[in-house]
Design a protein around this motif. Structure first.
Motif, mmCIF file in Angstrom:
data_model
loop_
_atom_site.group_PDB
_atom_site.id
_atom_site.type_symbol
_atom_site.label_atom_id
_atom_site.label_comp_id
_atom_site.label_asym_id
_atom_site.label_seq_id
_atom_site.Cartn_x
_atom_site.Cartn_y
_atom_site.Cartn_z
ATOM 1 N N THR A 8 -8.528 -5.552 -4.132
ATOM 2 C CA THR A 8 -8.697 -5.510 -5.084
ATOM 3 C C THR A 8 -6.997 -4.947 -5.625
ATOM 4 O O THR A 8 -7.737 -3.438 -5.136
ATOM 5 N N GLY A 9 -6.035 -5.272 -6.248
ATOM 6 C CA GLY A 9 -5.301 -4.394 -6.381
ATOM 7 C C GLY A 9 -4.485 -4.232 -5.402
ATOM 8 O O GLY A 9 -4.306 -2.312 -5.408
ATOM 9 N N VAL A 10 -3.918 -4.384 -4.644
ATOM 10 C CA VAL A 10 -3.402 -4.016 -3.065
ATOM 11 C C VAL A 10 -1.824 -3.463 -3.543
ATOM 12 O O VAL A 10 -0.746 -2.235 -2.483
ATOM 13 N N PHE A 11 -1.025 -4.152 -4.895
ATOM 14 C CA PHE A 11 0.140 -3.718 -5.034
ATOM 15 C C PHE A 11 0.288 -2.349 -5.918
ATOM 16 O O PHE A 11 1.335 -2.110 -6.568
ATOM 17 N N SER B 198 -3.363 2.986 -5.314
ATOM 18 C CA SER B 198 -5.072 3.032 -4.254
ATOM 19 C C SER B 198 -4.878 2.254 -3.546
ATOM 20 O O SER B 198 -5.299 2.314 -2.444
ATOM 21 N N GLY B 199 -4.685 1.002 -3.519
ATOM 22 C CA GLY B 199 -5.179 0.045 -3.373
ATOM 23 C C GLY B 199 -3.478 -0.609 -1.956
ATOM 24 O O GLY B 199 -4.557 -0.708 -0.837
ATOM 25 N N GLY B 200 -2.528 0.026 -2.328
ATOM 26 C CA GLY B 200 -2.074 0.402 -1.089
ATOM 27 C C GLY B 200 -1.786 0.290 -0.705
ATOM 28 O O GLY B 200 -1.974 1.493 0.474
ATOM 29 N N PHE B 201 -2.336 1.739 -0.766
ATOM 30 C CA PHE B 201 -3.194 2.933 0.153
ATOM 31 C C PHE B 201 -3.552 2.465 1.640
ATOM 32 O O PHE B 201 -3.931 2.569 2.402
ATOM 33 N N LEU C 284 -6.499 -9.477 -4.117
ATOM 34 C CA LEU C 284 -6.879 -10.356 -4.995
ATOM 35 C C LEU C 284 -6.259 -9.493 -5.864
ATOM 36 O O LEU C 284 -6.639 -8.370 -6.127
ATOM 37 N N THR C 285 -4.957 -10.504 -6.613
ATOM 38 C CA THR C 285 -4.237 -9.388 -8.184
ATOM 39 C C THR C 285 -4.373 -10.392 -9.143
ATOM 40 O O THR C 285 -4.288 -11.812 -9.004
ATOM 41 N N VAL D 170 -15.316 -7.519 4.830
ATOM 42 C CA VAL D 170 -15.705 -6.438 3.969
ATOM 43 C C VAL D 170 -15.183 -6.640 2.692
ATOM 44 O O VAL D 170 -13.340 -7.670 2.614
ATOM 45 N N LEU D 171 -15.312 -6.237 1.275
ATOM 46 C CA LEU D 171 -14.263 -6.777 0.029
ATOM 47 C C LEU D 171 -14.501 -5.008 -0.323
ATOM 48 O O LEU D 171 -15.275 -4.486 -0.740
ATOM 49 N N ILE D 172 -13.271 -4.657 -0.678
ATOM 50 C CA ILE D 172 -13.382 -3.099 -1.294
ATOM 51 C C ILE D 172 -12.745 -3.405 -2.801
ATOM 52 O O ILE D 172 -12.096 -4.058 -3.206
#
Length: 79
Positions: free
Chosen positions: A8-11, A14-17, A32-33, A68-70
């Motif tokens: 969740t929140g790759v953009f 934390s999610g991007g890192f 998922l965003t 995996v879901l993070i």
């Protein structure tokens, strides 16, 4: 077969890192965003799915086949 991780929140920060590290190691990453158009160097490098809590079947579909879901999502509210 390549592992698939959904974050969740790759953009965001934390999610991007996390996504960058996983992509460099050869893992397929999806997000998922709520912000699919948010400017990010990861645009076009990850699969994008809506974070649709009000549409559980869309979440089920987005998570099918994931290893995996993070969950990097957190709720902000005033106390």
């Amino acid at each position: 077969m390549k592992k698939r991780v959904v974050i969740t929140g790759v953009f965001g920060n934390s999610g991007g890192f996390m996504a960058e590290r996983l992509l460099k190691s050869g893992v397929r990453v999806d997000t998922l965003t709520n912000s699919p158009e948010r400017p990010s160097p990861l645009q076009g490098k990850v699969g994008v799915h809506p974070l649709a809590f009000d549409e559980p079947q869309r979440l089920v579909t987005a998570l099918q086949g994931a290893d995996v879901l993070i969950n990097n999502y957190w709720v902000r509210y005033e106390a």
